[in-house]
Design a protein around this motif. Sequence first.
Motif, PDB file in Angstrom:
ATOM      1  N   SER A  72       3.043  12.758   4.381  1.00  0.00           N
ATOM      2  CA  SER A  72       4.345  12.308   3.021  1.00  0.00           C
ATOM      3  C   SER A  72       5.112  11.823   2.959  1.00  0.00           C
ATOM      4  N   PHE A  73       4.558  10.552   1.044  1.00  0.00           N
ATOM      5  CA  PHE A  73       5.520   9.746   1.994  1.00  0.00           C
ATOM      6  C   PHE A  73       6.744  10.023   1.652  1.00  0.00           C
ATOM      7  N   TYR A  74       6.933  11.686   1.023  1.00  0.00           N
ATOM      8  CA  TYR A  74       8.250  11.904   1.163  1.00  0.00           C
ATOM      9  C   TYR A  74       9.387  12.242   2.373  1.00  0.00           C
ATOM     10  N   ASP A  75       8.014  12.310   3.005  1.00  0.00           N
ATOM     11  CA  ASP A  75       8.599  11.832   4.883  1.00  0.00           C
ATOM     12  C   ASP A  75       8.546  10.420   5.610  1.00  0.00           C
ATOM     13  N   PHE A  76       9.200   9.359   5.079  1.00  0.00           N
ATOM     14  CA  PHE A  76       8.988   7.767   4.796  1.00  0.00           C
ATOM     15  C   PHE A  76       9.715   8.060   5.825  1.00  0.00           C
ATOM     16  N   SER A  77      11.400   8.740   6.129  1.00  0.00           N
ATOM     17  CA  SER A  77      12.558   8.257   6.986  1.00  0.00           C
ATOM     18  C   SER A  77      11.808   8.203   8.244  1.00  0.00           C
ATOM     19  N   ASP A  78      11.250   9.868   8.775  1.00  0.00           N
ATOM     20  CA  ASP A  78      10.932  10.068   9.792  1.00  0.00           C
ATOM     21  C   ASP A  78       9.689   9.107  10.376  1.00  0.00           C
ATOM     22  N   ALA A  79       8.921   8.592   9.299  1.00  0.00           N
ATOM     23  CA  ALA A  79       7.686   7.783  10.123  1.00  0.00           C
ATOM     24  C   ALA A  79       8.213   6.309  10.010  1.00  0.00           C
ATOM     25  N   LEU A  80       9.294   6.393   9.752  1.00  0.00           N
ATOM     26  CA  LEU A  80       9.918   4.555   9.986  1.00  0.00           C
ATOM     27  C   LEU A  80      10.894   4.528  11.479  1.00  0.00           C
ATOM     28  N   ASP A  81      11.139   6.063  11.330  1.00  0.00           N
ATOM     29  CA  ASP A  81      11.814   6.440  12.926  1.00  0.00           C
ATOM     30  C   ASP A  81      10.854   5.935  14.012  1.00  0.00           C
ATOM     31  N   THR A 129       0.447  -0.989  -0.025  1.00  0.00           N
ATOM     32  CA  THR A 129       0.165   0.109   0.062  1.00  0.00           C
ATOM     33  C   THR A 129       0.634   0.998  -0.187  1.00  0.00           C
ATOM     34  N   TRP A 130       1.673   1.033   0.069  1.00  0.00           N
ATOM     35  CA  TRP A 130       3.078   2.380  -0.253  1.00  0.00           C
ATOM     36  C   TRP A 130       3.623   3.068  -1.557  1.00  0.00           C
ATOM     37  N   ARG A 131       1.788   3.612  -2.017  1.00  0.00           N
ATOM     38  CA  ARG A 131       2.322   4.098  -2.996  1.00  0.00           C
ATOM     39  C   ARG A 131       0.993   4.596  -3.580  1.00  0.00           C
ATOM     40  N   SER A 132       1.652   5.740  -4.633  1.00  0.00           N
ATOM     41  CA  SER A 132      -0.099   6.493  -4.146  1.00  0.00           C
ATOM     42  C   SER A 132      -0.597   6.734  -5.543  1.00  0.00           C
ATOM     43  N   HIS A 133      -0.686   5.189  -6.933  1.00  0.00           N
ATOM     44  CA  HIS A 133      -1.791   5.043  -7.742  1.00  0.00           C
ATOM     45  C   HIS A 133      -1.247   3.385  -8.156  1.00  0.00           C
ATOM     46  N   CYS A 134      -2.270   2.658  -8.609  1.00  0.00           N
ATOM     47  CA  CYS A 134      -1.665   1.149  -8.575  1.00  0.00           C
ATOM     48  C   CYS A 134      -3.132   0.225 -10.369  1.00  0.00           C
ATOM     49  N   VAL A 135      -2.685  -0.079 -11.011  1.00  0.00           N
ATOM     50  CA  VAL A 135      -3.427  -0.751 -11.647  1.00  0.00           C
ATOM     51  C   VAL A 135      -3.742  -2.124 -10.637  1.00  0.00           C
ATOM     52  N   THR A 136      -4.913  -2.786 -10.692  1.00  0.00           N
ATOM     53  CA  THR A 136      -4.616  -4.110 -10.193  1.00  0.00           C
ATOM     54  C   THR A 136      -6.350  -5.110 -10.552  1.00  0.00           C
ATOM     55  N   ASP A 137      -6.750  -6.304 -10.384  1.00  0.00           N
ATOM     56  CA  ASP A 137      -7.507  -6.794 -10.515  1.00  0.00           C
ATOM     57  C   ASP A 137      -8.886  -6.643  -9.535  1.00  0.00           C
ATOM     58  N   LYS A 175       6.389   4.451  18.382  1.00  0.00           N
ATOM     59  CA  LYS A 175       6.480   5.519  19.005  1.00  0.00           C
ATOM     60  C   LYS A 175       4.471   5.799  18.286  1.00  0.00           C
ATOM     61  N   LEU A 176       4.428   5.569  17.626  1.00  0.00           N
ATOM     62  CA  LEU A 176       2.782   6.374  16.364  1.00  0.00           C
ATOM     63  C   LEU A 176       2.149   5.662  15.691  1.00  0.00           C
ATOM     64  N   LYS A 177       1.496   5.334  15.781  1.00  0.00           N
ATOM     65  CA  LYS A 177       1.133   4.965  14.337  1.00  0.00           C
ATOM     66  C   LYS A 177       1.056   5.834  12.994  1.00  0.00           C
ATOM     67  N   GLN A 178       2.098   5.668  11.802  1.00  0.00           N
ATOM     68  CA  GLN A 178       1.612   6.216  10.685  1.00  0.00           C
ATOM     69  C   GLN A 178       1.235   6.475   9.528  1.00  0.00           C
ATOM     70  N   LEU A 179       0.798   6.851   9.214  1.00  0.00           N
ATOM     71  CA  LEU A 179      -0.073   7.026   7.649  1.00  0.00           C
ATOM     72  C   LEU A 179       0.363   8.064   6.776  1.00  0.00           C
ATOM     73  N   PHE A 180       0.656   7.666   5.188  1.00  0.00           N
ATOM     74  CA  PHE A 180       1.440   8.080   4.210  1.00  0.00           C
ATOM     75  C   PHE A 180      -0.045   8.288   4.114  1.00  0.00           C
ATOM     76  N   VAL A 181      -0.545   9.609   2.896  1.00  0.00           N
ATOM     77  CA  VAL A 181      -1.480  10.711   2.752  1.00  0.00           C
ATOM     78  C   VAL A 181      -0.776  11.226   1.146  1.00  0.00           C
ATOM     79  N   VAL A 182      -1.777  10.052   0.306  1.00  0.00           N
ATOM     80  CA  VAL A 182      -1.445  10.539  -1.578  1.00  0.00           C
ATOM     81  C   VAL A 182      -1.732  12.395  -1.495  1.00  0.00           C
ATOM     82  N   ASP A 183      -2.759  12.393  -1.231  1.00  0.00           N
ATOM     83  CA  ASP A 183      -3.136  13.947  -1.163  1.00  0.00           C
ATOM     84  C   ASP A 183      -1.577  14.659  -0.416  1.00  0.00           C
ATOM     85  N   LYS A 184      -1.512  14.240   0.837  1.00  0.00           N
ATOM     86  CA  LYS A 184      -0.582  14.966   1.616  1.00  0.00           C
ATOM     87  C   LYS A 184       1.419  15.620   0.555  1.00  0.00           C
ATOM     88  N   THR A 185       1.217  14.601   0.021  1.00  0.00           N
ATOM     89  CA  THR A 185       2.102  13.479  -0.743  1.00  0.00           C
ATOM     90  C   THR A 185       2.102  14.649  -2.114  1.00  0.00           C
TER      91      THR A 185
END
Length: 298
Positions: free
Chosen positions: A267-276, A57-65, A280-290
């Motif tokens: 934002s996905f651009y802040d993935f390093s801080d999110a992983l760190d 799920t760590w992506r902005s778009h995908c094509v799937t069935d 401590k706290l649940k982290q959500l990557f938000v596409v609109d924010k990205t």
Amino acid sequence: GRGTEAVVSTQSTVPIKPELPAVAGNEGSATVLEVGSNVKSVRSGDTVIPAYAGFGTWRSHCVTDEGSVKKIPDNLSVASSAMLAVNPCTAYRMIEDFNKPASGGWIIQNGANSGVGRAVIQLSKAQGIRTVNIIRDREGAEEMKIELSSLGGDVVYTSSQRGEIEQFCKENTPHLALNMVGGRDTIQLLKCLGENSSLVTYGAMSNSPMSVPFGLQVFKDITLHSYWMTRWTKKYARKDLEDEMFGKLAEYYQSGELTPTPHSENSFYDFSDALDNAFKLKQLFVVDKTLGDSRHHD
């Protein structure tokens, strides 16, 4: 969404082994933009979640069935829909499927401040079930007790309050225990259960083998169970029982009886801080924010 299971999956302690290279992320929700002419189960504008674990799920778009996703109610918040499939479902199924107490009965759990633990508190309260909640001894424990009580936890203890917990449970005996921590903390739960009870283990955050003394299990006739949401989903994905569960959880969210786990939106651009900060706290990557991030246009 990004939780601890996504990390332990990459550490090979969870038996989900996607072929590499792979997209990480086990939780999340998306909006369907377009569908093919033969697609029947979803349509443009629907909110969907992965039908199975390991979707990536760590992506902005995908094509799937269409078989890879599951439509959910559209009127949930971004956080509620993104976190729907794992923690709330785990809590819901353990309450429903293992020796469910009647209204006024008791459940005891450790790891009560986890995402699952919080959902157990709220779903139990909504059904008139009472909870004994145990958290770790650490900085901020008293504040956490207040927070969990505000969610509906009837009593909240730290794990070092063994005598107080056991005394309370003699007078308010639970018959269902939910074990996230494992290790020797399991003994604490077993001591508090009454006869003909069930202990359900769904985690091992202590990273230690689970201790189950012979006398506590056998003489009290305690049944040991394991639970893994991924296994349940493989069996019931896209079936009526799953639809019923998502529908009820959506009602709890809409009524305010169930709220999302405290989290940070990134934002996905802040993935390093999110992983760190993920433990401590649940982290959500938000596409609109990205997409709205100035770095997206650099």
